[in-house]
Structure formats: C-alpha cells, structure tokens
Design a protein around this motif. Structure first.
Motif, PDB file in Angstrom:
ATOM      1  N   ARG A  75       0.827  -1.209   0.000  1.00  0.00           N
ATOM      2  CA  ARG A  75       0.000   0.000   0.000  1.00  0.00           C
ATOM      3  C   ARG A  75       0.858   1.254   0.000  1.00  0.00           C
ATOM      4  O   ARG A  75       0.604   2.208  -0.744  1.00  0.00           O
ATOM      5  CB  ARG A  75      -0.919   0.002   1.222  1.00  0.00           C
ATOM      6  CG  ARG A  75      -1.970  -1.082   1.227  1.00  0.00           C
ATOM      7  CD  ARG A  75      -2.609  -1.217   2.600  1.00  0.00           C
ATOM      8  NE  ARG A  75      -3.204   0.044   3.043  1.00  0.00           N
ATOM      9  CZ  ARG A  75      -3.498   0.321   4.317  1.00  0.00           C
ATOM     10  NH1 ARG A  75      -3.229  -0.571   5.266  1.00  0.00           N
ATOM     11  NH2 ARG A  75      -4.037   1.469   4.629  1.00  0.00           N
ATOM     12  N   ALA A  76       1.887   1.253   0.852  1.00  0.00           N
ATOM     13  CA  ALA A  76       2.739   2.432   0.977  1.00  0.00           C
ATOM     14  C   ALA A  76       3.511   2.715  -0.307  1.00  0.00           C
ATOM     15  O   ALA A  76       3.630   3.869  -0.733  1.00  0.00           O
ATOM     16  CB  ALA A  76       3.715   2.252   2.142  1.00  0.00           C
ATOM     17  N   HIS A 117       3.670   6.176   7.839  1.00  0.00           N
ATOM     18  CA  HIS A 117       3.110   6.811   9.035  1.00  0.00           C
ATOM     19  C   HIS A 117       1.718   7.373   8.756  1.00  0.00           C
ATOM     20  O   HIS A 117       0.789   7.184   9.565  1.00  0.00           O
ATOM     21  CB  HIS A 117       4.030   7.927   9.518  1.00  0.00           C
ATOM     22  CG  HIS A 117       3.454   8.731  10.648  1.00  0.00           C
ATOM     23  ND1 HIS A 117       3.388   8.263  11.945  1.00  0.00           N
ATOM     24  CD2 HIS A 117       2.880   9.979  10.673  1.00  0.00           C
ATOM     25  CE1 HIS A 117       2.808   9.165  12.710  1.00  0.00           C
ATOM     26  NE2 HIS A 117       2.487  10.215  11.968  1.00  0.00           N
ATOM     27  N   ASN A 118       1.556   8.053   7.617  1.00  0.00           N
ATOM     28  CA  ASN A 118       0.260   8.630   7.262  1.00  0.00           C
ATOM     29  C   ASN A 118      -0.809   7.544   7.107  1.00  0.00           C
ATOM     30  O   ASN A 118      -1.939   7.690   7.574  1.00  0.00           O
ATOM     31  CB  ASN A 118       0.366   9.429   5.964  1.00  0.00           C
ATOM     32  CG  ASN A 118       1.104  10.746   6.140  1.00  0.00           C
ATOM     33  OD1 ASN A 118       1.275  11.226   7.263  1.00  0.00           O
ATOM     34  ND2 ASN A 118       1.569  11.327   5.046  1.00  0.00           N
ATOM     35  N   LEU A 119      -0.441   6.447   6.448  1.00  0.00           N
ATOM     36  CA  LEU A 119      -1.399   5.361   6.247  1.00  0.00           C
ATOM     37  C   LEU A 119      -1.787   4.702   7.570  1.00  0.00           C
ATOM     38  O   LEU A 119      -2.964   4.391   7.804  1.00  0.00           O
ATOM     39  CB  LEU A 119      -0.819   4.310   5.298  1.00  0.00           C
ATOM     40  CG  LEU A 119      -0.698   4.708   3.827  1.00  0.00           C
ATOM     41  CD1 LEU A 119       0.028   3.620   3.033  1.00  0.00           C
ATOM     42  CD2 LEU A 119      -2.076   4.967   3.215  1.00  0.00           C
ATOM     43  N   GLN A 120      -0.806   4.475   8.436  1.00  0.00           N
ATOM     44  CA  GLN A 120      -1.089   3.856   9.732  1.00  0.00           C
ATOM     45  C   GLN A 120      -2.006   4.735  10.570  1.00  0.00           C
ATOM     46  O   GLN A 120      -2.931   4.234  11.234  1.00  0.00           O
ATOM     47  CB  GLN A 120       0.217   3.583  10.483  1.00  0.00           C
ATOM     48  CG  GLN A 120       1.043   2.466   9.876  1.00  0.00           C
ATOM     49  CD  GLN A 120       2.397   2.299  10.547  1.00  0.00           C
ATOM     50  OE1 GLN A 120       2.956   3.261  11.105  1.00  0.00           O
ATOM     51  NE2 GLN A 120       2.953   1.095  10.489  1.00  0.00           N
ATOM     52  N   ASP A 165      -5.510   4.586   9.095  1.00  0.00           N
ATOM     53  CA  ASP A 165      -6.134   3.308   9.463  1.00  0.00           C
ATOM     54  C   ASP A 165      -6.667   3.365  10.892  1.00  0.00           C
ATOM     55  O   ASP A 165      -7.786   2.921  11.174  1.00  0.00           O
ATOM     56  CB  ASP A 165      -5.134   2.162   9.351  1.00  0.00           C
ATOM     57  CG  ASP A 165      -4.785   1.812   7.914  1.00  0.00           C
ATOM     58  OD1 ASP A 165      -5.427   2.353   6.994  1.00  0.00           O
ATOM     59  OD2 ASP A 165      -3.867   0.997   7.719  1.00  0.00           O
ATOM     60  N   ARG A 166      -5.842   3.900  11.789  1.00  0.00           N
ATOM     61  CA  ARG A 166      -6.235   3.972  13.200  1.00  0.00           C
ATOM     62  C   ARG A 166      -7.497   4.819  13.370  1.00  0.00           C
ATOM     63  O   ARG A 166      -8.458   4.409  14.030  1.00  0.00           O
ATOM     64  CB  ARG A 166      -5.097   4.560  14.043  1.00  0.00           C
ATOM     65  CG  ARG A 166      -5.391   4.585  15.546  1.00  0.00           C
ATOM     66  CD  ARG A 166      -4.360   5.399  16.301  1.00  0.00           C
ATOM     67  NE  ARG A 166      -4.422   6.810  15.973  1.00  0.00           N
ATOM     68  CZ  ARG A 166      -5.345   7.649  16.450  1.00  0.00           C
ATOM     69  NH1 ARG A 166      -6.273   7.214  17.288  1.00  0.00           N
ATOM     70  NH2 ARG A 166      -5.332   8.923  16.107  1.00  0.00           N
ATOM     71  N   ILE A 167      -7.492   5.983  12.763  1.00  0.00           N
ATOM     72  CA  ILE A 167      -8.642   6.889  12.905  1.00  0.00           C
ATOM     73  C   ILE A 167      -9.872   6.296  12.231  1.00  0.00           C
ATOM     74  O   ILE A 167     -10.975   6.300  12.791  1.00  0.00           O
ATOM     75  CB  ILE A 167      -8.317   8.268  12.309  1.00  0.00           C
ATOM     76  CG1 ILE A 167      -7.210   8.949  13.123  1.00  0.00           C
ATOM     77  CG2 ILE A 167      -9.566   9.157  12.284  1.00  0.00           C
ATOM     78  CD1 ILE A 167      -6.703  10.246  12.519  1.00  0.00           C
ATOM     79  N   ASP A 168      -9.684   5.769  11.028  1.00  0.00           N
ATOM     80  CA  ASP A 168     -10.822   5.258  10.252  1.00  0.00           C
ATOM     81  C   ASP A 168     -11.502   4.070  10.918  1.00  0.00           C
ATOM     82  O   ASP A 168     -12.726   3.921  10.856  1.00  0.00           O
ATOM     83  CB  ASP A 168     -10.368   4.848   8.846  1.00  0.00           C
ATOM     84  CG  ASP A 168     -10.001   6.040   7.981  1.00  0.00           C
ATOM     85  OD1 ASP A 168     -10.389   7.177   8.335  1.00  0.00           O
ATOM     86  OD2 ASP A 168      -9.325   5.845   6.957  1.00  0.00           O
ATOM     87  N   THR A 169     -10.715   3.202  11.546  1.00  0.00           N
ATOM     88  CA  THR A 169     -11.287   1.982  12.123  1.00  0.00           C
ATOM     89  C   THR A 169     -11.797   2.165  13.548  1.00  0.00           C
ATOM     90  O   THR A 169     -12.558   1.321  14.031  1.00  0.00           O
ATOM     91  CB  THR A 169     -10.249   0.836  12.113  1.00  0.00           C
ATOM     92  OG1 THR A 169      -9.079   1.262  12.835  1.00  0.00           O
ATOM     93  CG2 THR A 169      -9.866   0.457  10.694  1.00  0.00           C
ATOM     94  N   THR A 170     -11.405   3.252  14.208  1.00  0.00           N
ATOM     95  CA  THR A 170     -11.801   3.439  15.609  1.00  0.00           C
ATOM     96  C   THR A 170     -12.776   4.588  15.812  1.00  0.00           C
ATOM     97  O   THR A 170     -13.268   4.771  16.928  1.00  0.00           O
ATOM     98  CB  THR A 170     -10.570   3.695  16.499  1.00  0.00           C
ATOM     99  OG1 THR A 170      -9.894   4.885  16.056  1.00  0.00           O
ATOM    100  CG2 THR A 170      -9.616   2.517  16.440  1.00  0.00           C
ATOM    101  N   ARG A 171     -13.066   5.349  14.755  1.00  0.00           N
ATOM    102  CA  ARG A 171     -13.980   6.489  14.938  1.00  0.00           C
ATOM    103  C   ARG A 171     -15.371   5.970  15.317  1.00  0.00           C
ATOM    104  O   ARG A 171     -15.789   4.874  14.921  1.00  0.00           O
ATOM    105  CB  ARG A 171     -14.046   7.330  13.666  1.00  0.00           C
ATOM    106  CG  ARG A 171     -14.682   6.637  12.484  1.00  0.00           C
ATOM    107  CD  ARG A 171     -14.536   7.460  11.223  1.00  0.00           C
ATOM    108  NE  ARG A 171     -15.122   6.771  10.074  1.00  0.00           N
ATOM    109  CZ  ARG A 171     -14.659   6.839   8.845  1.00  0.00           C
ATOM    110  NH1 ARG A 171     -13.585   7.557   8.595  1.00  0.00           N
ATOM    111  NH2 ARG A 171     -15.265   6.202   7.859  1.00  0.00           N
TER     112      ARG A 171
END
Length: 231
Positions: free
Chosen positions: A155-156, A177-180, A183-189
C-alpha cells in the motif's frame, strides 16, 4: 440488465479508486469517489481556516455551504471533483489534505452531510462508489459489496509512486506513518468506522495488478446480474 449499485470499501492504498473508476468505465456506470468528497470538505476547511478538531458552529455553518460534485473534462478520462462548481481535483491530493482528511471525516455532521449527497447521487443505481462506509452506511443494500485490503508495504509503495508522479516530495516512512494513522482513525472512529460488511466479498490486492482487480470485480458483477435475472 437492470443497473446495480456497486459498493467498494477498504483501506487507503489498496487500489479502491482506480479499480472503481475502471469498473465504472467498463460498465458505463457513474463513478462516485466518496473519499474525494471528504478530501474536498477538508480542503474547504483548510482554505477558510475552519477548525476541525471538534464539532463547532463554524464547521456546521460551512457544511451548509459546501456542495461537492463531479464534472467531466475532455482532457481527463474520469470525473473531476468540484467544490461549489470549482474543480479541485489536484488540490485535494496534496499532503496537507491527506494528513488531515481522516480527522475531518471522523465528525458526525461531516459524514451526515456527505452521505446525504452520496445517496442523492446514487439513488437511481448504475453507480460505483468507493470509500470506507459505502456497504455499511451509505448503501447497505447495494447488490455488490467489495472490501479491499493489501499488505502495508504494498500500500505504501503504491501511494508513494502516486504522489511522486504528481511531483510531491515525501519519503516512504512518511507515507507509512500517514497510512497507519489513517487506518487507526478510520477503524476506531465512533461515526461510520471502516469495517467489512458481513456480505462483502473480500479482494486482497497484495499480489494483484489493477487489471486483475478490475476483472475480478467485473466477474462478481456478472455473477450478481445472472443471479438477479434468474429470480
């Protein structure tokens, strides 16, 4: 055959947008890049110094003023993103927007505003939409749902190549770093998190080229249409 709605969800850098565009082109469907719509809102906020760390009156007022759309150009094969009729396709892909879009998209009023616009665009069917909550929130009754994933390294490198082709100077570590973080924000919002719909077909693109991804989705489209015609 009656046109269907195709929902493609998944992580950034998996080839969602490119695959969705190609599938729409092959079928003669309308392509709606929902991720670009959130990028367009982010650009509007950045341009107008509207804070987005939390929901606030300025944000709510701005959302009433933002109309995201898509327009065709003879010089470009796919629809270009517009904000209030201004083409912003290039600007929404810059690193500043990329680094902030997940923080904007996390807010419920933002998602509600864009989902309403997406549903209006796609209510007649014959559309391909890609994003993070298409099969779960925007069109939960889509006839075909696809969930795309790929290894982070793949992906990167894909995202790095895309940015470099546009003249953006960025390192592989920064992209990872941007992708990680996305991912964190998108999956935990709390509002419309990224997750696989129960009836989605999984497409792992780690070892697949774009042509193979497109052909797989088109094969699934044919399966769905055949099943519908037999009912």
């Amino acid at each position: 055959m009656k046109p269907i709605t195709i929902a493609i969800d998944g992580y950034a850098g998996c080839g969602k947008s490119t695959t969705a565009k190609r599938v729409a082109q092959e079928l003669g469907y309308v392509f709606i890049d929902t991720g670009a719509m959130y990028r367009a809102v982010t650009l509007f906020f950045l341009r107008n110094d509207i804070p987005f760390d939390q929901v606030n009156p300025q944000m709510l007022e701005a959302l009433d003023q933002i109309k995201v759309g898509f327009t065709l150009s003879p010089d470009y094969p796919f629809p270009l993103v517009t904000v209030n009729d201004e083409i912003v396709e290039g600007e929404i892909r810059n690193p500043e927007v990329s680094g902030n879009v997940s923080q904007v998209a996390v807010h419920k009023p933002v998602r509600q505003a864009m989902v309403a616009q997406q549903q209006e665009m796609g209510k007649a069917g014959g559309v391909v939409l890609d994003g993070r909550d298409i099969g779960t929130v925007v069109f939960p009754f889509a006839e075909l749902k696809v969930f795309m994933r790929a290894d982070m390294e793949v992906r990167a490198n894909r995202r790095l190549a895309e940015l470099e082709s546009k003249g953006v100077e960025i390192t592989l570590d920064e992209v990872i770093h941007n992708l990680q973080e996305r991912d964190r924000i998108d999956t935990t919002r709390e509002e419309s998190p990224l997750k696989q719909a129960e009836d989605a077909r999984v497409l792992d693109t780690t070892l697949l080229g774009i042509d193979e991804q497109v052909q797989q989705v088109l094969e699934w489209v044919r399966e769905v249409q055949t099943a519908r015609s037999a009912q």
